[in-house]
Design a protein around this motif. Structure first.
Motif, PDB file in Angstrom:
ATOM      1  N   PRO A 189      32.760  44.890  35.566  1.00 38.74           N
ATOM      2  CA  PRO A 189      32.514  45.914  36.582  1.00 38.74           C
ATOM      3  C   PRO A 189      31.560  45.463  37.684  1.00 38.74           C
ATOM      4  CG  PRO A 189      31.162  46.335  34.676  1.00 38.74           C
ATOM      5  CD  PRO A 189      31.953  45.105  34.357  1.00 38.74           C
ATOM      6  N   TYR A 190      31.935  44.379  38.350  1.00 32.96           N
ATOM      7  CA  TYR A 190      31.134  43.879  39.473  1.00 32.96           C
ATOM      8  C   TYR A 190      32.067  43.170  40.439  1.00 32.96           C
ATOM      9  CZ  TYR A 190      31.333  40.050  36.111  1.00 32.96           C
ATOM     10  OH  TYR A 190      31.778  39.132  35.187  1.00 32.96           O
ATOM     11  N   LEU A 191      31.611  43.089  41.676  1.00 33.63           N
ATOM     12  CA  LEU A 191      32.434  42.512  42.730  1.00 33.63           C
ATOM     13  C   LEU A 191      32.593  41.006  42.536  1.00 33.63           C
ATOM     14  CD1 LEU A 191      33.793  43.408  45.432  1.00 33.63           C
ATOM     15  CD2 LEU A 191      31.762  42.526  46.591  1.00 33.63           C
ATOM     16  N   GLN A 192      33.844  40.537  42.609  1.00 30.13           N
ATOM     17  CA  GLN A 192      34.102  39.095  42.579  1.00 30.13           C
ATOM     18  C   GLN A 192      34.776  38.750  43.907  1.00 30.13           C
ATOM     19  OE1 GLN A 192      35.407  37.653  38.550  1.00 30.13           O
ATOM     20  NE2 GLN A 192      35.556  39.843  38.176  1.00 30.13           N
ATOM     21  N   ALA A 193      33.962  38.300  44.834  1.00 29.37           N
ATOM     22  CA  ALA A 193      34.440  38.145  46.210  1.00 29.37           C
ATOM     23  C   ALA A 193      34.100  36.765  46.762  1.00 29.37           C
ATOM     24  CB  ALA A 193      33.800  39.211  47.088  1.00 29.37           C
ATOM     25  N   ALA A 207      23.608  34.067  56.011  1.00 28.21           N
ATOM     26  CA  ALA A 207      23.892  34.825  54.779  1.00 28.21           C
ATOM     27  C   ALA A 207      25.396  34.852  54.573  1.00 28.21           C
ATOM     28  CB  ALA A 207      23.374  36.244  54.917  1.00 28.21           C
ATOM     29  N   PHE A 208      25.786  35.170  53.362  1.00 29.34           N
ATOM     30  CA  PHE A 208      27.200  35.428  53.124  1.00 29.34           C
ATOM     31  C   PHE A 208      27.485  36.875  53.497  1.00 29.34           C
ATOM     32  CE2 PHE A 208      26.780  31.667  50.515  1.00 29.34           C
ATOM     33  CZ  PHE A 208      27.966  31.017  50.779  1.00 29.34           C
ATOM     34  N   GLU A 209      28.522  37.066  54.282  1.00 28.28           N
ATOM     35  CA  GLU A 209      28.888  38.422  54.684  1.00 28.28           C
ATOM     36  C   GLU A 209      30.157  38.845  53.950  1.00 28.28           C
ATOM     37  OE1 GLU A 209      27.273  38.806  59.246  1.00 28.28           O
ATOM     38  OE2 GLU A 209      29.332  38.204  58.908  1.00 28.28           O
ATOM     39  N   TYR A 210      30.206  40.098  53.591  1.00 26.06           N
ATOM     40  CA  TYR A 210      31.390  40.659  52.935  1.00 26.06           C
ATOM     41  C   TYR A 210      31.879  41.799  53.818  1.00 26.06           C
ATOM     42  CZ  TYR A 210      29.592  37.919  49.101  1.00 26.06           C
ATOM     43  OH  TYR A 210      29.146  36.888  48.337  1.00 26.06           O
ATOM     44  N   SER A 255      39.655  50.434  38.636  1.00 29.26           N
ATOM     45  CA  SER A 255      40.347  50.839  39.862  1.00 29.26           C
ATOM     46  C   SER A 255      39.431  50.691  41.075  1.00 29.26           C
ATOM     47  CB  SER A 255      40.806  52.291  39.707  1.00 29.26           C
ATOM     48  OG  SER A 255      41.537  52.694  40.821  1.00 29.26           O
ATOM     49  N   ARG A 256      38.149  50.975  40.870  1.00 32.00           N
ATOM     50  CA  ARG A 256      37.198  50.853  41.976  1.00 32.00           C
ATOM     51  C   ARG A 256      37.217  49.438  42.576  1.00 32.00           C
ATOM     52  NH1 ARG A 256      34.229  48.361  44.468  1.00 32.00           N
ATOM     53  NH2 ARG A 256      32.090  48.675  45.158  1.00 32.00           N
ATOM     54  N   PHE A 257      37.337  48.412  41.709  1.00 29.37           N
ATOM     55  CA  PHE A 257      37.340  47.029  42.223  1.00 29.37           C
ATOM     56  C   PHE A 257      38.737  46.574  42.633  1.00 29.37           C
ATOM     57  CE2 PHE A 257      33.368  47.313  39.869  1.00 29.37           C
ATOM     58  CZ  PHE A 257      32.492  46.874  40.844  1.00 29.37           C
ATOM     59  N   ILE A 258      39.763  47.093  41.945  1.00 25.31           N
ATOM     60  CA  ILE A 258      41.134  46.750  42.354  1.00 25.31           C
ATOM     61  C   ILE A 258      41.389  47.238  43.784  1.00 25.31           C
ATOM     62  CG2 ILE A 258      43.564  47.355  41.928  1.00 25.31           C
ATOM     63  CD1 ILE A 258      42.843  47.295  38.888  1.00 25.31           C
ATOM     64  N   ASN A 259      40.801  48.365  44.134  1.00 28.15           N
ATOM     65  CA  ASN A 259      41.006  48.933  45.471  1.00 28.15           C
ATOM     66  C   ASN A 259      40.034  48.409  46.515  1.00 28.15           C
ATOM     67  OD1 ASN A 259      43.218  51.021  45.388  1.00 28.15           O
ATOM     68  ND2 ASN A 259      42.004  51.651  43.624  1.00 28.15           N
ATOM     69  N   ASP A 260      39.156  47.514  46.111  1.00 26.92           N
ATOM     70  CA  ASP A 260      38.161  46.972  47.042  1.00 26.92           C
ATOM     71  C   ASP A 260      38.748  45.726  47.708  1.00 26.92           C
ATOM     72  OD1 ASP A 260      35.994  45.763  48.307  1.00 26.92           O
ATOM     73  OD2 ASP A 260      34.581  46.502  46.805  1.00 26.92           O
ATOM     74  N   THR A 264      38.552  39.537  44.834  1.00 22.90           N
ATOM     75  CA  THR A 264      39.645  38.558  44.775  1.00 22.90           C
ATOM     76  C   THR A 264      40.350  38.541  43.419  1.00 22.90           C
ATOM     77  OG1 THR A 264      38.065  36.871  44.101  1.00 22.90           O
ATOM     78  CG2 THR A 264      38.536  37.052  46.467  1.00 22.90           C
ATOM     79  N   LYS A 265      40.000  39.450  42.533  1.00 23.39           N
ATOM     80  CA  LYS A 265      40.538  39.389  41.163  1.00 23.39           C
ATOM     81  C   LYS A 265      41.438  40.576  40.831  1.00 23.39           C
ATOM     82  CE  LYS A 265      38.090  35.735  40.023  1.00 23.39           C
ATOM     83  NZ  LYS A 265      38.722  34.434  39.764  1.00 23.39           N
ATOM     84  N   ALA A 266      42.043  41.168  41.821  1.00 22.98           N
ATOM     85  CA  ALA A 266      42.845  42.376  41.573  1.00 22.98           C
ATOM     86  C   ALA A 266      43.945  42.120  40.540  1.00 22.98           C
ATOM     87  CB  ALA A 266      43.434  42.895  42.870  1.00 22.98           C
ATOM     88  N   MET A 267      44.654  40.991  40.639  1.00 22.01           N
ATOM     89  CA  MET A 267      45.746  40.735  39.696  1.00 22.01           C
ATOM     90  C   MET A 267      45.217  40.583  38.273  1.00 22.01           C
ATOM     91  SD  MET A 267      48.402  41.073  41.427  1.00 22.01           S
ATOM     92  CE  MET A 267      49.668  40.569  40.276  1.00 22.01           C
ATOM     93  N   GLU A 268      44.131  39.839  38.131  1.00 20.37           N
ATOM     94  CA  GLU A 268      43.544  39.673  36.792  1.00 20.37           C
ATOM     95  C   GLU A 268      43.065  41.028  36.249  1.00 20.37           C
ATOM     96  OE1 GLU A 268      43.033  37.803  39.401  1.00 20.37           O
ATOM     97  OE2 GLU A 268      42.576  35.712  38.885  1.00 20.37           O
ATOM     98  N   ARG A 269      42.506  41.827  37.116  1.00 18.39           N
ATOM     99  CA  ARG A 269      42.020  43.154  36.684  1.00 18.39           C
ATOM    100  C   ARG A 269      43.191  44.013  36.217  1.00 18.39           C
ATOM    101  NH1 ARG A 269      36.740  43.819  38.071  1.00 18.39           N
ATOM    102  NH2 ARG A 269      35.929  42.561  39.788  1.00 18.39           N
ATOM    103  N   MET A 270      44.304  43.945  36.928  1.00 15.04           N
ATOM    104  CA  MET A 270      45.463  44.753  36.522  1.00 15.04           C
ATOM    105  C   MET A 270      46.049  44.230  35.218  1.00 15.04           C
ATOM    106  SD  MET A 270      47.355  46.107  39.959  1.00 15.04           S
ATOM    107  CE  MET A 270      47.146  44.794  41.127  1.00 15.04           C
ATOM    108  N   ASP A 271      46.060  42.906  35.046  1.00 12.54           N
ATOM    109  CA  ASP A 271      46.518  42.343  33.767  1.00 12.54           C
ATOM    110  C   ASP A 271      45.658  42.872  32.616  1.00 12.54           C
ATOM    111  OD1 ASP A 271      48.484  40.888  35.002  1.00 12.54           O
ATOM    112  OD2 ASP A 271      47.327  39.020  35.089  1.00 12.54           O
ATOM    113  N   ALA A 272      44.356  42.961  32.869  1.00 13.77           N
ATOM    114  CA  ALA A 272      43.427  43.358  31.799  1.00 13.77           C
ATOM    115  C   ALA A 272      43.633  44.800  31.352  1.00 13.77           C
ATOM    116  CB  ALA A 272      41.986  43.159  32.273  1.00 13.77           C
TER     117      ALA A 272
END
Ligand code: SF4
Ligand code: FES
Length: 312
Positions: A189-193, A207-210, A255-260, A264-272
């Motif tokens: 439950p954390y951003l992987q960007a 800085a790194f910008e998101y 869902s919060r991260f899949i929709n963010d 960059t890990k939406a597919m892995e998150r959906m697999d999980a």
């Protein structure tokens, strides 16, 4: 703070004192060694799901005003009547999610529940007898005076309190929500960007910008309000401890991260979550939507994430 006044409320509290865990002690383990942090370890051991101990219902009648919260009343009891009563709270205004319990059988937060909204006249509340059986009071009972002793002209009514359903009780109104936190934790439950490297006018790394557009933010902003209170899980007839179903709260966090758009890990998150105990276990009962204190339509979000996983 509850001030002295003429009106009273009666709280019927389902209390629980656990029996000491002999096996754990024999192994030299400490009851304080359990991980309760959302980022700690912890395990779902079956013994914790079936706590043994003494259970009873205790009734407290105290002065209260209609606008007081149930948490106000419990604090008054704790400070002036019974210091042994155990319940959990932190922020006191619906932000931390630590005080979810069942009020009159409905999962909700102690600190946002007012006496005005939840007190019922005796007879509308199930009474528990000495052997633990629940009885719903009737008008006949009221005529014969068998209802709660608080039924007088100044009584605002009766409120029944029990620990959050679906989780093992730890003591009195405190439930062990580790099963939910463990399920959320499993879904990273954390951003992987991949951030964009920003530089200063001199060409130095700044800085790194998101970066994100407001429309991209809108896709998950409501979901990011989840405070992991467990109210949706306590309402879900399938969750029941997280063995058969990872639960609506874990799916909300996923869902919060899949929709963010930055993640960059939406597919892995959906697999999980595309598992037998993931989206496949949701029965679309939608009981999870009814009382989310953060205004998330959990059932609708479940439907959306199920559709997204199936379509990928
Ligand atoms: S979705 Fe709502 S009810 Fe469920 S854990 Fe999050 S804040 Fe609580
Ligand atoms: S005490 Fe923090 S949400 Fe109620």
């Amino acid at each position: 703070m509850v001030e002295a006044n003429n009106t009273t409320v009666t709280l019927q509290v389902h209390r629980f004192t656990p029996r000491p865990e002999r096996a754990e002690r024999a192994r030299g383990g400490s009851p304080f060694a359990r991980k309760s942090s959302p980022f700690g370890g912890g395990s779902d051991n079956a013994a914790r799901r079936r706590p043994r101990g003494k259970q009873w219902v205790q009734e407290y009648t105290i002065p209260a005003r209609p606008e007081d919260t149930v948490l106000d009343c419990l604090l008054t009891i704790k400070r002036t009547v019974d210091p042994t009563l155990a319940f959990r709270y932190s922020c006191g205004h619906g932000m931390c999610g630590s005080d979810a319990v069942a009020i009159n059988g409905t999962p909700t937060l102690l600190c946002t529940a007012s006496i005005r909204d939840w007190a019922k006249q005796p007879g509308a509340i199930a009474q528990v007898d000495d052997e633990g059986f629940r009885h719903i009071g009737t008008d006949e009972d009221a005529d014969t005076g068998e209802e709660a002793s608080s039924a007088d002209a100044n009584s605002l009514g009766v409120i029944e309190l029990a620990p959050l359903p679906g989780f093992p009780p730890q003591r009195d109104l405190i439930a062990d929500i580790d099963p939910m936190l463990n399920q959320i934790r499993k879904l990273t439950p954390y951003l992987q960007a991949d951030g964009v490297l920003a530089t200063t006018a001199e060409g130095k790394v700044n800085a790194f910008e998101y970066l994100q557009h407001p429309e991209q933010l809108a896709k998950y902003e409501t979901l990011s309000n989840c405070i992991a209170c467990g109210v949706c899980e306590g309402s879900c007839p399938v969750f029941a401890g997280g063995d058969a179903f990872i639960g609506p709260a874990a799916l909300i966090w996923s869902s919060r991260f899949i929709n963010d758009s930055r993640d960059t890990k939406a597919m892995e998150r959906m697999d999980a979550i595309d598992t037998a105990d993931g989206v496949a276990a949701c029965q679309s009962v939608r009981a999870c939507s009814r009382h989310c204190p953060r205004g998330i339509d959990v059932g609708e979000e479940m439907w959306q994430i199920v559709a997204k996983v199936r379509e990928r």
